[in-house]
Design an enzyme around this catalytic site. Structure first.
Site, PDB file in Angstrom:
ATOM      1  N   GLY A  63       0.779  -1.232   0.000  1.00 13.39           N
ATOM      2  CA  GLY A  63       0.000   0.000   0.000  1.00 13.39           C
ATOM      3  C   GLY A  63       0.809   1.279   0.000  1.00 13.39           C
ATOM      4  N   GLY A  65       3.249   1.868  -2.113  1.00 13.60           N
ATOM      5  CA  GLY A  65       3.767   2.087  -3.452  1.00 13.60           C
ATOM      6  C   GLY A  65       3.063   3.230  -4.143  1.00 13.60           C
ATOM      7  N   GLN A  66       3.226   3.297  -5.461  1.00 12.35           N
ATOM      8  CA  GLN A  66       2.742   4.435  -6.236  1.00 12.35           C
ATOM      9  C   GLN A  66       1.230   4.615  -6.148  1.00 12.35           C
ATOM     10  OE1 GLN A  66       3.230   4.102 -10.507  1.00 12.35           O
ATOM     11  NE2 GLN A  66       3.622   6.300 -10.706  1.00 12.35           N
ATOM     12  N   LEU A  67       0.487   3.526  -6.048  1.00 12.37           N
ATOM     13  CA  LEU A  67      -0.960   3.601  -6.178  1.00 12.37           C
ATOM     14  C   LEU A  67      -1.733   3.409  -4.874  1.00 12.37           C
ATOM     15  CD1 LEU A  67      -1.281   1.533  -9.467  1.00 12.37           C
ATOM     16  CD2 LEU A  67      -1.612   3.987  -9.231  1.00 12.37           C
ATOM     17  N   ILE A 107       3.463 -10.386   2.425  1.00 11.95           N
ATOM     18  CA  ILE A 107       2.670 -11.325   1.623  1.00 11.95           C
ATOM     19  C   ILE A 107       3.316 -12.695   1.528  1.00 11.95           C
ATOM     20  CG2 ILE A 107       1.568  -9.509   0.263  1.00 11.95           C
ATOM     21  CD1 ILE A 107       3.532 -10.342  -2.029  1.00 11.95           C
ATOM     22  N   TYR A 195       9.446  -9.585 -14.534  1.00 14.39           N
ATOM     23  CA  TYR A 195       8.236  -8.839 -14.159  1.00 14.39           C
ATOM     24  C   TYR A 195       7.094  -9.191 -15.101  1.00 14.39           C
ATOM     25  CZ  TYR A 195       5.255  -4.679 -13.424  1.00 14.39           C
ATOM     26  OH  TYR A 195       4.222  -3.828 -13.175  1.00 14.39           O
ATOM     27  N   ILE A 225       2.131   4.637 -15.228  1.00 17.14           N
ATOM     28  CA  ILE A 225       1.324   5.511 -14.376  1.00 17.14           C
ATOM     29  C   ILE A 225       2.162   6.713 -13.941  1.00 17.14           C
ATOM     30  CG2 ILE A 225      -0.093   5.659 -12.312  1.00 17.14           C
ATOM     31  CD1 ILE A 225      -1.106   3.727 -14.510  1.00 17.14           C
TER      32      ILE A 225
END
Length: 373
Positions: A63, A65-67, A107, A195, A225
């Site tokens: 959470g 990170g970028q978004l 995670i 990735y 983004i």
């Protein structure tokens, strides 16, 4: 006897995840017969844990990170401050604590993640934890662990507890043999980065879990983004964020991609809004479980020209990074997203001029505030 053989087999084959796998087979306080009943029900379709009249309880992994922070802000406005939990393995800045619930979550720790879902009555799970393209090429082992093993934990827990789960994909899920301008949703996918490989794996595993177990899996292929509020995180499209900071602070930017490298991009507000709209879309409106979303496409040269209309003194030079350039050369120039626009009403709002004006205004204001303090 068959159940005991199955458990022994799971212990032998689980590798580094054996404690998690064993716990899923023999839960604390359960007899072997109750464990067998749980296993037999794993493939059944689960109803969402929140009914139509309830507000969802949402967990966002990765959470910080970028978004994540921006998505949490919009979801909290819509569903209530305490119904959205941000999580990460890093310590957040104070304003993140002030804006709503935050908890530590790894995670790769199956037991801890499962406890968070159960103890907080989570019904939607947004899985942003990932190692991005350029960083992943420098640490393949880490990318495999986070992007693949972590995904398996998410999918298993979401299936077991009947969650709605969102996992973003990327333009990096395509490769040099994919059609590039535009790239359709269904085409050959042969990415050449770990990735990209991990994101194709996520798409296919999520769709398999949907068809096999009834998991409400949802996935959007994001373009690059662009956001003024977050630092670049090791992605190939990060130049399109860095150039704005350089334009305001130094007036000079050295780009690591060729000037003619065209890639699909999106302003963060459009991306977050698309994610929320997609999460809220009725399941029966979704023809697919993985959608392209598109907004604008441009090259470094084109972006610089539009910025120079506002800041004419900006100077851009090019020092091509062969690793990132090779990655970009295998990615789409634009995404074909008619299905998203048809099925759940996706529509972007920010074209390139609006994006440039908004980014420069945010960064200039931030610089002025920093100087005042």
């Amino acid at each position: 006897m068959m159940l005991l053989q199955f458990i022994r087999g799971a212990v032998v084959h689980a590798g580094s995840r054996s404690p998690c796998r064993v716990e899923r087979l023999i839960c604390a306080g359960r007899s072997l017969s109750s464990s067998a009943h749980h296993l037999s029900g794993f493939g059944e379709s689960h109803a969402s844990s929140c009914t139509a009249g309830d507000q969802p309880k949402i967990l966002i992994t990765g959470g910080l990170g970028q978004l994540g922070v921006g998505l949490a802000k919009l979801l909290r406005r819509q569903f209530g401050r305490n119904n959205v939990i941000l999580s990460d393995i890093r310590k957040p800045p104070n304003h993140v604590y002030d804006n709503g619930p935050f908890i530590f979550s790894d995670i790769l720790d199956y037991k801890n993640l499962r406890e968070i879902v159960v103890n907080n009555n989570i019904s939607w799970l947004v899985h942003y934890s990932a190692v991005l393209s350029a960083v992943g090429e420098n640490n393949v082992a880490l990318a495999k662990e986070v992007n693949i093993t972590g995904l398996h934990n998410i999918l298993d827990i979401a299936t077991e507890h009947g969650l709605r789960v969102f996992v973003p994909s990327t333009i990096g899920a395509f490769g040099p043999s994919s059609p590039r301008d535009p790239t359709p949703e269904l085409c050959v996918q042969r990415p050449r980065t770990i990735y990209g490989v991990s994101k194709v794996h996520a798409e296919l595993m999520g769709e398999y879990y949907h068809h096999r177990y009834g998991l409400d899996f949802r996935c959007l292929r994001y373009p690059g983004i662009i956001s003024a509020d977050s630092q670049p995180g090791g992605g190939t499209t990060d130049y399109a964020v860095q150039i704005f900071h350089a334009a305001v602070k130094t007036g000079h930017f050295e780009c690591y991609l060729r000037s003619d490298t065209q890639l699909p991009m999106m302003y963060i507000d459009d991306c977050i809004r698309a994610t929320v709209e997609f999460l809220e879309a009725p399941a029966d409106s979704l023809v697919s479980r993985t959608y392209n979303i598109n907004a604008i496409s441009f090259t470094p040269q084109k972006l610089a020209q539009v910025i120079q209309k506002v800041l004419p003194d900006l100077k851009v030079t090019y020092n091509v990074d062969p690793v990132r350039q090779a990655i970009a050369d295998g990615w789409p120039k634009a995404l074909e997203d008619s299905a998203a626009r048809r099925d759940w009403g996706w529509k972007h709002e920010f074209d390139l001029p609006e994006l440039v004006q908004t980014m420069l205004a945010h960064i200039t204001q931030g610089s002025q505030l920093a100087e005042a303090n």
